[in-house]
Design a protein around this motif. Structure first.
Motif, PDB file in Angstrom:
ATOM      1  N   TYR A  79       0.839  -1.200   0.000  1.00 36.29           N
ATOM      2  CA  TYR A  79       0.000   0.000   0.000  1.00 36.29           C
ATOM      3  C   TYR A  79       0.878   1.257   0.000  1.00 36.29           C
ATOM      4  O   TYR A  79       0.650   2.185  -0.785  1.00 36.29           O
ATOM      5  CB  TYR A  79      -0.939   0.004   1.210  1.00 36.29           C
ATOM      6  N   ASN A  80       1.867   1.280   0.844  1.00 33.84           N
ATOM      7  CA  ASN A  80       2.739   2.452   0.955  1.00 33.84           C
ATOM      8  C   ASN A  80       3.561   2.664  -0.317  1.00 33.84           C
ATOM      9  O   ASN A  80       3.988   3.788  -0.595  1.00 33.84           O
ATOM     10  CB  ASN A  80       3.639   2.341   2.186  1.00 33.84           C
ATOM     11  N   ALA A  81       3.773   1.614  -1.100  1.00 39.07           N
ATOM     12  CA  ALA A  81       4.489   1.711  -2.375  1.00 39.07           C
ATOM     13  C   ALA A  81       3.527   1.926  -3.545  1.00 39.07           C
ATOM     14  O   ALA A  81       3.972   1.987  -4.695  1.00 39.07           O
ATOM     15  CB  ALA A  81       5.317   0.451  -2.601  1.00 39.07           C
ATOM     16  N   ALA A  82       2.232   2.026  -3.265  1.00 39.52           N
ATOM     17  CA  ALA A  82       1.199   2.176  -4.302  1.00 39.52           C
ATOM     18  C   ALA A  82       1.278   1.047  -5.330  1.00 39.52           C
ATOM     19  O   ALA A  82       1.129   1.261  -6.528  1.00 39.52           O
ATOM     20  CB  ALA A  82       1.282   3.552  -4.960  1.00 39.52           C
ATOM     21  N   ASP A  83       1.489  -0.191  -4.856  1.00 34.85           N
ATOM     22  CA  ASP A  83       1.629  -1.359  -5.714  1.00 34.85           C
ATOM     23  C   ASP A  83       0.308  -2.145  -5.709  1.00 34.85           C
ATOM     24  O   ASP A  83       0.111  -3.059  -4.900  1.00 34.85           O
ATOM     25  CB  ASP A  83       2.789  -2.221  -5.223  1.00 34.85           C
ATOM     26  N   ALA A  84      -0.593  -1.763  -6.617  1.00 28.21           N
ATOM     27  CA  ALA A  84      -1.921  -2.373  -6.664  1.00 28.21           C
ATOM     28  C   ALA A  84      -1.862  -3.864  -6.983  1.00 28.21           C
ATOM     29  O   ALA A  84      -2.679  -4.640  -6.474  1.00 28.21           O
ATOM     30  CB  ALA A  84      -2.797  -1.649  -7.679  1.00 28.21           C
ATOM     31  N   ASP A  85      -0.909  -4.284  -7.822  1.00 34.84           N
ATOM     32  CA  ASP A  85      -0.804  -5.710  -8.162  1.00 34.84           C
ATOM     33  C   ASP A  85      -0.404  -6.534  -6.944  1.00 34.84           C
ATOM     34  O   ASP A  85      -0.974  -7.598  -6.695  1.00 34.84           O
ATOM     35  CB  ASP A  85       0.189  -5.921  -9.297  1.00 34.84           C
ATOM     36  N   ALA A  86       0.582  -6.059  -6.184  1.00 39.57           N
ATOM     37  CA  ALA A  86       0.999  -6.783  -4.977  1.00 39.57           C
ATOM     38  C   ALA A  86      -0.134  -6.823  -3.963  1.00 39.57           C
ATOM     39  O   ALA A  86      -0.351  -7.851  -3.307  1.00 39.57           O
ATOM     40  CB  ALA A  86       2.241  -6.144  -4.367  1.00 39.57           C
ATOM     41  N   LEU A  87      -0.858  -5.726  -3.832  1.00 46.30           N
ATOM     42  CA  LEU A  87      -2.004  -5.717  -2.914  1.00 46.30           C
ATOM     43  C   LEU A  87      -3.035  -6.745  -3.355  1.00 46.30           C
ATOM     44  O   LEU A  87      -3.508  -7.542  -2.544  1.00 46.30           O
ATOM     45  CB  LEU A  87      -2.639  -4.328  -2.859  1.00 46.30           C
ATOM     46  N   ALA A  88      -3.393  -6.728  -4.625  1.00 48.50           N
ATOM     47  CA  ALA A  88      -4.404  -7.658  -5.136  1.00 48.50           C
ATOM     48  C   ALA A  88      -3.986  -9.109  -4.916  1.00 48.50           C
ATOM     49  O   ALA A  88      -4.826  -9.964  -4.628  1.00 48.50           O
ATOM     50  CB  ALA A  88      -4.662  -7.391  -6.615  1.00 48.50           C
ATOM     51  N   ASN A  89      -2.687  -9.397  -5.020  1.00 49.40           N
ATOM     52  CA  ASN A  89      -2.214 -10.767  -4.820  1.00 49.40           C
ATOM     53  C   ASN A  89      -2.292 -11.230  -3.381  1.00 49.40           C
ATOM     54  O   ASN A  89      -2.109 -12.414  -3.102  1.00 49.40           O
ATOM     55  CB  ASN A  89      -0.789 -10.917  -5.359  1.00 49.40           C
ATOM     56  N   SER A  90      -2.595 -10.336  -2.449  1.00 46.58           N
ATOM     57  CA  SER A  90      -2.768 -10.752  -1.059  1.00 46.58           C
ATOM     58  C   SER A  90      -4.216 -11.191  -0.782  1.00 46.58           C
ATOM     59  O   SER A  90      -4.536 -11.592   0.331  1.00 46.58           O
ATOM     60  CB  SER A  90      -2.342  -9.641  -0.101  1.00 46.58           C
ATOM     61  N   ALA A 118     -11.247  -6.701  -9.336  1.00 48.19           N
ATOM     62  CA  ALA A 118     -11.954  -5.512  -8.841  1.00 48.19           C
ATOM     63  C   ALA A 118     -11.189  -4.859  -7.690  1.00 48.19           C
ATOM     64  O   ALA A 118     -11.142  -3.623  -7.592  1.00 48.19           O
ATOM     65  CB  ALA A 118     -13.368  -5.890  -8.393  1.00 48.19           C
ATOM     66  N   VAL A 119     -10.564  -5.667  -6.838  1.00 45.73           N
ATOM     67  CA  VAL A 119      -9.758  -5.117  -5.742  1.00 45.73           C
ATOM     68  C   VAL A 119      -8.571  -4.348  -6.315  1.00 45.73           C
ATOM     69  O   VAL A 119      -8.288  -3.224  -5.908  1.00 45.73           O
ATOM     70  CB  VAL A 119      -9.303  -6.235  -4.778  1.00 45.73           C
ATOM     71  N   ARG A 120      -7.887  -4.942  -7.274  1.00 50.76           N
ATOM     72  CA  ARG A 120      -6.756  -4.255  -7.906  1.00 50.76           C
ATOM     73  C   ARG A 120      -7.202  -2.933  -8.531  1.00 50.76           C
ATOM     74  O   ARG A 120      -6.572  -1.895  -8.343  1.00 50.76           O
ATOM     75  CB  ARG A 120      -6.102  -5.132  -8.967  1.00 50.76           C
ATOM     76  N   ASP A 121      -8.303  -2.959  -9.267  1.00 54.16           N
ATOM     77  CA  ASP A 121      -8.806  -1.751  -9.908  1.00 54.16           C
ATOM     78  C   ASP A 121      -9.196  -0.695  -8.873  1.00 54.16           C
ATOM     79  O   ASP A 121      -8.983   0.501  -9.087  1.00 54.16           O
ATOM     80  CB  ASP A 121      -9.994  -2.075 -10.809  1.00 54.16           C
ATOM     81  N   GLY A 122      -9.742  -1.137  -7.749  1.00 54.50           N
ATOM     82  CA  GLY A 122     -10.086  -0.203  -6.680  1.00 54.50           C
ATOM     83  C   GLY A 122      -8.856   0.474  -6.103  1.00 54.50           C
ATOM     84  O   GLY A 122      -8.855   1.695  -5.857  1.00 54.50           O
ATOM     85  N   PHE A 123      -7.793  -0.282  -5.909  1.00 52.91           N
ATOM     86  CA  PHE A 123      -6.552   0.324  -5.411  1.00 52.91           C
ATOM     87  C   PHE A 123      -5.943   1.259  -6.454  1.00 52.91           C
ATOM     88  O   PHE A 123      -5.438   2.326  -6.111  1.00 52.91           O
ATOM     89  CB  PHE A 123      -5.545  -0.749  -4.991  1.00 52.91           C
ATOM     90  N   LEU A 124      -6.004   0.886  -7.733  1.00 59.50           N
ATOM     91  CA  LEU A 124      -5.488   1.772  -8.777  1.00 59.50           C
ATOM     92  C   LEU A 124      -6.214   3.119  -8.761  1.00 59.50           C
ATOM     93  O   LEU A 124      -5.582   4.177  -8.864  1.00 59.50           O
ATOM     94  CB  LEU A 124      -5.618   1.118 -10.157  1.00 59.50           C
ATOM     95  N   ALA A 125      -7.537   3.083  -8.606  1.00 61.90           N
ATOM     96  CA  ALA A 125      -8.316   4.327  -8.538  1.00 61.90           C
ATOM     97  C   ALA A 125      -7.935   5.128  -7.299  1.00 61.90           C
ATOM     98  O   ALA A 125      -7.779   6.354  -7.359  1.00 61.90           O
ATOM     99  CB  ALA A 125      -9.812   4.001  -8.536  1.00 61.90           C
ATOM    100  N   GLU A 126      -7.760   4.431  -6.186  1.00 65.11           N
ATOM    101  CA  GLU A 126      -7.383   5.099  -4.937  1.00 65.11           C
ATOM    102  C   GLU A 126      -6.017   5.772  -5.086  1.00 65.11           C
ATOM    103  O   GLU A 126      -5.833   6.925  -4.683  1.00 65.11           O
ATOM    104  CB  GLU A 126      -7.352   4.050  -3.817  1.00 65.11           C
ATOM    105  N   PHE A 127      -5.063   5.080  -5.691  1.00 66.63           N
ATOM    106  CA  PHE A 127      -3.725   5.646  -5.858  1.00 66.63           C
ATOM    107  C   PHE A 127      -3.721   6.788  -6.867  1.00 66.63           C
ATOM    108  O   PHE A 127      -2.885   7.676  -6.787  1.00 66.63           O
ATOM    109  CB  PHE A 127      -2.723   4.562  -6.249  1.00 66.63           C
TER     110      PHE A 127
END
Length: 169
Positions: free
Chosen positions: A51-62, A82-91
């Protein structure tokens, strides 16, 4: 006299019936509590780092493939994509720095839950002062076939009261 094929079938049926009555093998009673606890702690730490690195792919893989993420004031995100896309929008809205503290974790076989608090500081992409948020989270984790743990369901909410609308009571 009974023919050979009938006798063979009768013997096979008897063997199958006896095998069905055999006691089940003893359950695996290996205590993996320490390893599972360490793996879940590592997952949480990895989530924060991603999250702190704004790495949506790594987040989604968790998250599990069929995950459901329910964040405050947002529609539910169903599935890893959808989780990955949500983090991408957030970042895209700003870079955040999160701190997570687990207050309670319980293991229940191949399932676990983790409950705690978080704080996040988000620097808006458009510029301006950081936005601070504090809240609570609850995640259900599922142990995967390879022994890793992933987030199956997650929910968070704000611990900070929403400001009253102008002129509101």
């Amino acid at each position: 006299m009974t023919s050979l094929p009938v006798r063979s079938l009768a013997t096979l049926a008897l063997v199958a019936a006896l095998a069905a009555c055999a006691p089940a093998p003893p359950p695996d009673t290996t205590d993996t509590t320490a390893e599972d606890t360490a793996a879940i702690n590592a997952l949480r730490d990895g989530w924060s780092a991603a999250y702190n690195a704004a790495d949506a792919d790594a987040l989604a893989n968790s998250y599990t493939e069929d995950t459901v993420r329910m964040s405050a004031n947002e529609p539910s995100q169903v599935g890893r994509v959808a989780v990955r896309d949500g983090f991408l929008a957030e970042f895209g809205a700003g870079q955040g720095t999160a701190t997570i503290r687990s207050d309670e974790m319980r293991l229940m076989g191949d399932w676990a839950f983790d409950r705690g608090t978080f704080s996040v500081s988000i620097v808006p992409a458009a510029g301006g002062d950081p936005v601070m948020a504090e809240g609570r989270y609850l995640v259900l984790l599922h142990k995967q076939a390879d022994g890793s743990w992933k987030i199956a369901r997650g929910m968070d909410n704000s611990a900070t009261p929403l400001p009253m609308a102008a002129g509101g009571n």
